[in-house]
Design a protein around this motif. Structure first.
Motif, mmCIF file in Angstrom:
data_model
loop_
_atom_site.group_PDB
_atom_site.id
_atom_site.type_symbol
_atom_site.label_atom_id
_atom_site.label_comp_id
_atom_site.label_asym_id
_atom_site.label_seq_id
_atom_site.Cartn_x
_atom_site.Cartn_y
_atom_site.Cartn_z
ATOM 1 N N CYS A 49 -5.395 -0.246 -3.431
ATOM 2 C CA CYS A 49 -3.934 0.213 -3.412
ATOM 3 C C CYS A 49 -4.095 1.727 -3.680
ATOM 4 O O CYS A 49 -3.175 2.311 -3.319
ATOM 5 N N ALA A 50 -4.990 2.209 -4.561
ATOM 6 C CA ALA A 50 -5.329 3.604 -4.645
ATOM 7 C C ALA A 50 -5.245 4.341 -3.622
ATOM 8 O O ALA A 50 -5.072 5.505 -3.094
ATOM 9 N N ASP A 51 -6.126 3.757 -2.814
ATOM 10 C CA ASP A 51 -6.728 4.287 -1.338
ATOM 11 C C ASP A 51 -5.170 4.756 -0.363
ATOM 12 O O ASP A 51 -5.316 5.513 0.229
ATOM 13 N N VAL A 52 -4.343 3.763 -0.401
ATOM 14 C CA VAL A 52 -3.213 3.766 0.698
ATOM 15 C C VAL A 52 -1.872 4.198 -0.348
ATOM 16 O O VAL A 52 -0.933 4.127 0.389
ATOM 17 N N ASP A 53 -1.977 4.392 -1.532
ATOM 18 C CA ASP A 53 -0.305 5.113 -2.125
ATOM 19 C C ASP A 53 -0.515 6.428 -1.916
ATOM 20 O O ASP A 53 -1.063 7.230 -2.662
ATOM 21 N N VAL A 54 0.160 6.748 -0.924
ATOM 22 C CA VAL A 54 0.670 8.053 -0.551
ATOM 23 C C VAL A 54 1.906 8.344 -0.617
ATOM 24 O O VAL A 54 2.801 7.632 -0.079
ATOM 25 N N PRO A 67 3.529 -2.805 5.054
ATOM 26 C CA PRO A 67 4.438 -1.631 4.341
ATOM 27 C C PRO A 67 5.914 -2.370 4.206
ATOM 28 O O PRO A 67 6.184 -2.737 5.076
ATOM 29 N N GLY A 68 6.566 -2.321 2.874
ATOM 30 C CA GLY A 68 7.722 -2.454 2.762
ATOM 31 C C GLY A 68 7.889 -3.910 2.608
ATOM 32 O O GLY A 68 9.105 -4.490 2.319
ATOM 33 N N SER A 69 6.782 -4.730 2.677
ATOM 34 C CA SER A 69 7.010 -6.217 2.104
ATOM 35 C C SER A 69 7.298 -6.416 0.701
ATOM 36 O O SER A 69 7.247 -5.679 -0.079
ATOM 37 N N VAL A 70 7.699 -7.645 0.412
ATOM 38 C CA VAL A 70 7.605 -7.979 -0.794
ATOM 39 C C VAL A 70 6.485 -7.851 -1.697
ATOM 40 O O VAL A 70 6.513 -7.183 -2.772
ATOM 41 N N ALA A 71 5.300 -8.023 -1.242
ATOM 42 C CA ALA A 71 4.055 -7.987 -1.840
ATOM 43 C C ALA A 71 4.143 -6.474 -2.087
ATOM 44 O O ALA A 71 3.653 -5.868 -3.127
ATOM 45 N N ALA A 72 4.108 -5.530 -1.010
ATOM 46 C CA ALA A 72 4.086 -4.022 -1.400
ATOM 47 C C ALA A 72 5.008 -3.516 -2.258
ATOM 48 O O ALA A 72 4.537 -2.744 -3.139
ATOM 49 N N LEU A 73 6.284 -3.949 -2.213
ATOM 50 C CA LEU A 73 7.427 -3.584 -3.133
ATOM 51 C C LEU A 73 6.800 -3.848 -4.552
ATOM 52 O O LEU A 73 7.161 -3.112 -5.511
ATOM 53 N N ARG A 74 6.297 -5.091 -4.742
ATOM 54 C CA ARG A 74 6.086 -5.445 -6.097
ATOM 55 C C ARG A 74 4.739 -4.562 -6.586
ATOM 56 O O ARG A 74 4.413 -4.060 -7.728
ATOM 57 N N LEU A 75 3.749 -4.352 -5.620
ATOM 58 C CA LEU A 75 2.568 -3.546 -5.939
ATOM 59 C C LEU A 75 2.676 -2.091 -6.047
ATOM 60 O O LEU A 75 1.924 -1.488 -7.076
ATOM 61 N N PHE A 76 3.429 -1.395 -5.384
ATOM 62 C CA PHE A 76 3.737 -0.123 -5.596
ATOM 63 C C PHE A 76 4.766 0.098 -5.922
ATOM 64 O O PHE A 76 5.806 0.816 -5.713
ATOM 65 N N ALA A 77 5.050 -0.154 -7.567
ATOM 66 C CA ALA A 77 6.263 -0.255 -8.119
ATOM 67 C C ALA A 77 5.921 0.191 -9.633
ATOM 68 O O ALA A 77 4.716 0.004 -10.077
#
Length: 397
Positions: free
Chosen positions: A246-251, A387-397
């Motif tokens: 997640c750190a690698d793609v969190d931009v 990107p923008g999925s439920v999993a992504a919204l949970r992880l990048f919050a």
């Protein structure tokens, strides 16, 4: 008027009052049953977190791309654009494993309900049951299973003193899963208690996980129930690996709009709202998708929150358009829309688009960023976290 007529009028009025009262009672009774069947007095089951929130910058492994000028060609051993983390806009990250994809939230048609147990019947569909169970994801959550020896009614729901998101779902004595609530007459055979293992603050630590397990065990003991946990070390290893991904793609991409003279707040608000953005409680203008998720947002470059008061009597020397890469569905097309809006702002307010080093944004720089975005989106898709999925919204919050 005779006494007979008066009596008839009184009797007629009484009958009308009874009919009206009965209808009001029936309407209240039906509304109450429907609310019991479909209302949910709990946080958003998918998010439960503020939109567009970014990490606090405690760790140094989260980067923001700098928009590269056309004349600056990268060296062969350098990345296509230089990551840089501005002090004003720290970054974030989260966890997700590739084992499954989150189902999209579904709306249920509300039927006419006549049965006394309509609250249970509302849950008795395969789609609804799948949706409830999917609220806890083994690839994102550490899930404890608490099984009662006999169907058990809870006087109050337990609270857990942990730093991560928790969620409780319960299996009723009829075998149906629902969001766990302390409702009179609702008895549970089992309660599953989950704690999210990764978010933008990092992965869960061994100490945090031990504290969570201890609190769940105490709850089970208080209710004479059996409890089982996943293998802790295995989950900790998976959480750390997911956190690194997640750190690698969190931009977070920031495009600065710098005018020759400060922009009047009233004029800015009029232009931005006409373009479809709306002011949110976080002090930024957001362009929202139909789902309600932010596609891009506009803030003051000095981080002063926009308010209706400041927009009336203040001017702003520069603006920043933000694009939170992993939280936005639609990929490069949405990024292009954000850039188009930034150019509209620049034209309207006689401004230049620049990166965080105040270098003029060129088409060459945008092309390099698009290439990097495609790489990020490909990595996320390969991982099973769209990107923008439920999993992504949970992880990048």
């Amino acid at each position: 008027m005779s006494e007979l007529q008066i009596g008839v009028l009184i009797l007629g009025g009484g009958v009308i009052a009874l009919v009206v009262g009965f209808n009001v009672f029936q309407e209240w009774r039906f509304r109450k049953r429907t609310q019991q069947a479909f209302a949910r007095a709990h946080d958003d089951v998918l998010l439960g977190v503020p939109k567009n929130n970014v990490r606090d910058g405690v760790r140094a492994d989260r980067m923001e791309p700098v928009l590269v000028d056309a004349e600056l060609e990268p060296e062969d051993d350098e990345p296509m654009f230089e990551p840089q983390l501005p002090e004003q806009t720290p970054f974030v990250r989260e966890q997700a494993l590739p084992t499954r994809q989150e189902p999209a939230a579904q709306q249920l048609d509300v039927p006419v309900i006549d049965e006394e147990d309509e609250a249970e019947l509302a849950m008795d569909s395969a789609d609804h049951q799948a949706l409830v169970v999917a609220m806890q994801d083994p690839s994102l959550d550490f899930i404890a299973e608490v099984v009662f020896h006999e169907p058990h009614e809870l006087a109050a729901m337990p609270r857990f003193n942990v730093g991560k998101r928790t969620q409780l779902i319960g299996r009723t004595e009829r075998g149906l899963w629902k969001v766990a609530e302390a409702l009179p007459g609702t008895r549970y055979k089992q309660i599953n208690i989950s704690m999210q293992m990764v978010d933008r603050s990092g992965a869960v630590t061994e100490q945090e996980l031990a504290a969570f397990c201890q609190q769940v065990s105490r709850f089970a003991e208080d209710h004479d129930a059996a409890v089982s946990f996943p293998q802790r070390q295995q989950k900790l290893v998976a959480a750390r690996e997911l956190d690194r991904f997640c750190a690698d793609v969190d931009v977070l991409i920031g495009i600065n709009i710098v005018p020759k003279s400060s922009i009047e707040g009233a004029r800015l608000r009029s232009f931005v709202e006409a373009a479809g953005l709306q002011l949110e409680p976080d002090g930024a203008f957001h362009y929202l998708a139909d789902s309600g998720n932010t596609l891009y947002s506009l803030v003051a470059a000095d981080q002063m929150p926009f308010t209706f008061h400041t927009l009336l009597d203040k001017s702003f020397p520069a603006l920043t358009l933000l694009f939170d890469v992993p939280r936005v569905a639609g990929g490069v097309d949405v990024f292009d829309r954000a850039v188009y809006f930034a150019r509209q702002l620049a034209q309207e307010f006689d401004a230049q688009l620049v990166d965080d080093n105040r270098r003029v944004l060129s088409e060459t720089g945008l092309t390099r960023i698009r290439d990097q975005l495609l790489h990020i989106y490909g990595s996320m898709d390969d991982r099973g976290i769209a990107p923008g999925s439920v999993a992504a919204l949970r992880l990048f919050a």
